[in-house]
Write a protein that holds these residues in place. Structure first.
Motif, PDB file in Angstrom:
ATOM      1  N   ASP A 197     -20.015  12.329   0.474  1.00 34.76           N
ATOM      2  CA  ASP A 197     -19.227  11.614  -0.534  1.00 34.76           C
ATOM      3  C   ASP A 197     -19.539  12.117  -1.952  1.00 34.76           C
ATOM      4  O   ASP A 197     -18.660  12.185  -2.793  1.00 34.76           O
ATOM      5  N   HIS A 198     -20.827  12.444  -2.228  1.00 34.31           N
ATOM      6  CA  HIS A 198     -21.188  12.904  -3.577  1.00 34.31           C
ATOM      7  C   HIS A 198     -21.635  14.366  -3.543  1.00 34.31           C
ATOM      8  O   HIS A 198     -22.539  14.767  -4.303  1.00 34.31           O
ATOM      9  N   ASP A 199     -21.014  15.137  -2.691  1.00 34.02           N
ATOM     10  CA  ASP A 199     -21.456  16.526  -2.475  1.00 34.02           C
ATOM     11  C   ASP A 199     -21.500  17.335  -3.772  1.00 34.02           C
ATOM     12  O   ASP A 199     -22.432  18.104  -4.021  1.00 34.02           O
ATOM     13  N   THR A 200     -20.485  17.155  -4.635  1.00 38.49           N
ATOM     14  CA  THR A 200     -20.440  17.974  -5.860  1.00 38.49           C
ATOM     15  C   THR A 200     -21.615  17.643  -6.776  1.00 38.49           C
ATOM     16  O   THR A 200     -22.258  18.557  -7.309  1.00 38.49           O
ATOM     17  N   ILE A 201     -21.900  16.342  -6.926  1.00 34.32           N
ATOM     18  CA  ILE A 201     -22.989  15.950  -7.832  1.00 34.32           C
ATOM     19  C   ILE A 201     -24.334  16.493  -7.339  1.00 34.32           C
ATOM     20  O   ILE A 201     -25.175  16.918  -8.119  1.00 34.32           O
ATOM     21  N   PHE A 202     -24.494  16.516  -5.992  1.00 35.27           N
ATOM     22  CA  PHE A 202     -25.801  16.878  -5.426  1.00 35.27           C
ATOM     23  C   PHE A 202     -25.870  18.319  -4.939  1.00 35.27           C
ATOM     24  O   PHE A 202     -26.640  18.625  -4.057  1.00 35.27           O
ATOM     25  N   SER A 203     -25.041  19.190  -5.481  1.00 37.09           N
ATOM     26  CA  SER A 203     -25.079  20.548  -4.921  1.00 37.09           C
ATOM     27  C   SER A 203     -25.884  21.528  -5.775  1.00 37.09           C
ATOM     28  O   SER A 203     -25.775  22.737  -5.583  1.00 37.09           O
ATOM     29  N   ASN A 204     -26.727  21.002  -6.646  1.00 35.46           N
ATOM     30  CA  ASN A 204     -27.733  21.871  -7.275  1.00 35.46           C
ATOM     31  C   ASN A 204     -29.033  21.756  -6.481  1.00 35.46           C
ATOM     32  O   ASN A 204     -29.217  20.812  -5.714  1.00 35.46           O
ATOM     33  N   ARG A 205     -29.896  22.701  -6.714  1.00 31.60           N
ATOM     34  CA  ARG A 205     -31.221  22.630  -6.079  1.00 31.60           C
ATOM     35  C   ARG A 205     -32.251  22.164  -7.106  1.00 31.60           C
ATOM     36  O   ARG A 205     -32.053  22.351  -8.311  1.00 31.60           O
TER      37      ARG A 205
END
Ligand code: HEM
Length: 530
Positions: free
Chosen positions: A118-126
Motif C-alpha cells: 500500500d505504501h510501496d513508493t514511500i518505503f522504497s528507499n534503503r
C-alpha cells in the motif's frame, strides 16, 4: 592480465567481528570521544525528530532504553530471535532507539503488506550503511541507490536485459561448465567429508564470475582471483553488518571513527582495479565476440550503442558487477546449504526428490536446466527451506522518504525499517506446524508458495518495487545445483555427527556449524561424473 592482477592483489584485511557478536565492546574509542560525540549527535537528532513529528500520532511501542544510547546496550546476539521475542511483548510493530537512529521492526504479514504494497513508493528507499556507500561507487548501484530515475533505469536494465530468459539462456553453457566442474571435484573426493556450504559457495561464486565476465581469467590465475574474491566478498558482508557509529549517529559518518569505511574503501579499490582491467581488455577486442555473451559484454555493447535508455556509465556498470558478485554467492549458497541440510535430516523427502528427478531426468543422463521446471517436488522442498531459513532474515532495510503513519503510529522519515521475515515465515498464526519441514504444504495449495512479492507470509526475496532483482538467476542456480547434488550422489553425515539445524544471525543467515557430509557415487557410468 596476470601482472596487473599481481600488482593489485594485496592482502585483504580480516579478523572482523560483526556488531551482533560484539555489542558495544566492539567499538574501540576513548570514552570521552564517544560520550562527547554521542551527546551532540543525539541532541541534534532528537531535536530534528521532535520538530518533524510534532502534532502527529505516537511512535510505535518498544522496550525502554538508556539516554543517548537507547536500546543499544540491550541488543542480543541472536538478533532475529530477540526481535521476535520483543514483538511478542510489544506487538507486530515496535520501535527501537539505536543511538540517534529510530528503527522500526515489523513482524506481521498484514503490516508488511501495508508498507510494502500500500505504501510501496514511500518505503522504497534503503537505509544505507555508511560502509555500503564506499563499496557501491557512492551508492549508485541497484541495491543501495535511492528510488530515483537513475535507479529505475539501472534496475530495468538489470531485470530486463541481464535477468531475462534470453540473456540467462545465452550463458547457460557457462553454468553447465561450472556445475560439471563441481560434480567432477566431488567425485574425486567420494568417501571423504565435504563441506557442502563451502563447496556450494565456491561453485556459485564461479558460476557468478563466469556469467559476469566469462573466461577472462584462466587456470591458476583464475583460481587465485576467485580465492581473493571469496575473501573480499565475505569481508564486505561482515563490514556492512558491523556496528558502526557512523550509522548510529549519521551526523558523525564523515569522521569514520572506527575506520570501517576506510577498510571498505580498500576493498573497493581492489575490486575497481579488477573491473578496470576487465573493461580495458574487452575494449581491446575488436568487433563483436562470437562466443557466449557474458554480462560485461552485454553491458558494454549496450553502452556503445549510446542509447540514453539502455546505456549505463562505466561506474554504473562496475557498481552492477559489484552488486552481483557480492549478493549472488552469499544468498544462493546459503539457500542451497540449508536445503541440503533439511534433506539430510529428512531422508524420506530426499527419496521423493530423487524419485522425481529419476523420472524426469533418468538414471543414465545428467541433470540439465531444461529438466528443472518439471521438478515440482524439488521446487516445494526449496520453498520450504526458504520459509524456515530465509537467507536474508530481516530483508534488506528500507527507509521512508517522508514521515507517515502506519497502523496509527508515526514512522519518521529516514528511520530504519526491518521486516522480521524469519519470524513471519514461522508464525503459528499463519502456518500450520510452522516448525516442521513439510514441502507438501505447497503442493496442495500452489498460491501458498508464491514468493514473488504478492504473499506477505512468504517473502524470502522481499516485495514491492525493490524486490530482489536476481530471482530468475537465484532460482536457476539453486535448483540446478541441488538437483545435481541429489541426482549424482548419496549423502550421509560423517560418523558421530548429529543433524544440526541451528543458525547464526547475520546479514545472511548461515548454519551455525557448516554442513559437512560424505558423498557416494550413485550413477551407473563414469562419464556422468565428467
Ligand atoms: C536465494 C537467493 C536470494 C535471496 C534469498 C535474495 C533476497 C533478497 C532480498 C530479501 C532483497 C531485498 C528485497 C526488498 O527490499 O524487498 C534482495 C535484493 C536484491 N537482490 Fe537478491 N536474493 C537472492 C539472490 C540474488 C541474486 C542471485 C542476485 C543477482 C543476480 C540478487 C540481486 C539482488 C539485487 C540487485 C537486489 C537489490 C534490488 C533493489 O534494491 O532494487 N539477489 N535480494
Amino acid at each position: 592480465m596476470s601482472n596487473f592482477y599481481d600488482k593489485i592483489s594485496h592482502g585483504l584485511v580480516s579478523e572482523l567481528r560483526p556488531w551482533w557478536q560484539v555489542g558495544l565492546s566492539g567499538i574501540r574509542l576513548s570514552p570521552f570521544t564517544l560520550l562527547g560525540t554521542t551527546v551532540v549527535a543525539v541532541s541534534w537528532y532528537l531535536w530534528l525528530t521532535k520538530k518533524s513529528t510534532r502534532g502527529m500520532p505516537p511512535l510505535p511501542p518498544g522496550p525502554p532504553g538508556l539516554p543517548l544510547l537507547g536500546n543499544l546496550p540491550f541488543l542480543q546476539p541472536d538478533f532475529h530471535r530477540y526481535l521476535a521475542k520483543l514483538s511478542q511483548t510489544y506487538g507486530p510493530i515496535i520501535k527501537l532507539q539505536l543511538g540517534s537512529k529510530i528503527c522500526i521492526v515489523i513482524s506481521s504479514p498484514s503490516l508488511t503488506k501495508i508498507i510494502l504494497k500500500d505504501h510501496d513508493t514511500i518505503f522504497s528507499n534503503r537505509d544505507v550503511p555508511a560502509s555500503a556507500i564506499e563499496i557501491s561507487y557512492g551508492g549508485i548501484d541497484v541495491a543501495w541507490s535511492p528510488n530515483s530515475p537513475q535507479w529505475r533505469k539501472m534496475r530495468k536494465i538489470f531485470v530486463h536485459n541481464l535477468m531475462s530468459h534470453s540473456s540467462l539462456d545465452a550463458c547457460y553453457e557457462l553454468r553447465i561448465r561450472e556445475v560439471r566442474k563441481m560434480v567432477k571435484h566431488i567425485h574425486e573426493k567420494v568417501g571423504l567429508s565435504i563441506d557442502i556450504g563451502e563447496q556450494t559457495f565456491l561453485t556459485v561464486l564461479s558460476l557468478t564470475t563466469s556469467m559476469l565476465w566469462g573466461g577472462a581469467f584462466q587456470g591458476e590465475e583464475r583460481r587465485r582471483v576467485e580465492v581473493d574474491i571469496k575473501e573480499a566478498v565475505v569481508e564486505i558482508v561482515e563490514l556492512v553488518g558491523e556496528l558502526n557509529i557512523s550509522d548510529l549517529f549519521p551526523a558523525l559518518a564523515r569522521f569514520d571513527l572506527q575506520g570501517i569505511q576506510k577498510k571498505m574503501r580498500k576493498i573497493w579499490l581492489w575490486f575497481d582495479g579488477i573491473f578496470e582491467s576487465l573493461v580495458e581488455n574487452r575494449m581491446k577486442i575488436e568487433g563483436s565476440r562470437e562466443e557466449t555473451k557474458d554480462f560485461l559484454q552485454l553491458l558494454l555493447e549496450m553502452q556503445q550503442k549510446e542509447d540514453e535508455k539502455t546505456s549505463l556509465s562505466l561506474d554504473q556498470i562496475k557498481a552492477l558487477l559489484m552488486d552481483t558478485i557480492v549478493v549472488a554467492p552469499h544468498t544462493t549458497s546459503a539457500a542451497v546449504e540449508w536445503a541440503m541440510a533439511e534433506m539430510l535430516r529428512h531422508p524420506e523427502k530426499t527419496r521423493r526428490v530423487r524419485e522425481e528427478i529419476e523420472e524426469v531426468v533418468g538414471k543414465h543422463n545428467i541433470v540439465e536446466e531444461s529438466h528443472l521446471p518439471k521438478l515440482l517436488y524439488l521446487d516445494a522442498v526449496l520453498k520450504e527451506s526458504l520459509r524456515l531459513h530465509p537467507p536474508a532474515p530481516l530483508m534488506v532495510p528500507r527507509s521512508p522518504d517522508r514521515t507517515c503513519t502506519v497502523a496509527g503510529y508515526t514512522i519518521p522519515q529516514g528511520s530504519k525499517i526491518l521486516f522480521n521475515t524469519w519470524a513471519i515465515q514461522r508464525d503459528p498464526k499463519v502456518w500450520e506446524n510452522p516448525l516442521e519441514f513439510e514441502p507438501e504444504r505447497f503442493l496442495n495449495d500452489p498460491g501458498k508458495g508464491d514468493y514473488h512479492g504478492n504473499n506477505f507470509s512468504l517473502f524470502p526475496f522481499g516485495s514491492g518495487r525493490r524486490i530482489c532483482a536476481g530471482i530468475p538467476l537465484a532460482e536457476k542456480m539453486m535448483r540446478y545445483v541441488v538437483a545435481t547434488l541429489v541426482h549424482s550422489f548419496e549423502w550421509e553425515l560423517p560418523e558421530g555427527v548429529d543433524h544440526d539445524l541451528s543458525d547464526k544471525f547475520g546479514f545472511v543467515l548461515k548454519k551455525s556449524t557448516p554442513l559437512v557430509a560424505k558423498p557416494t557415487v550413485r550413477l551407473p557410468t563414469a562419464i556422468q561424473y565428467l
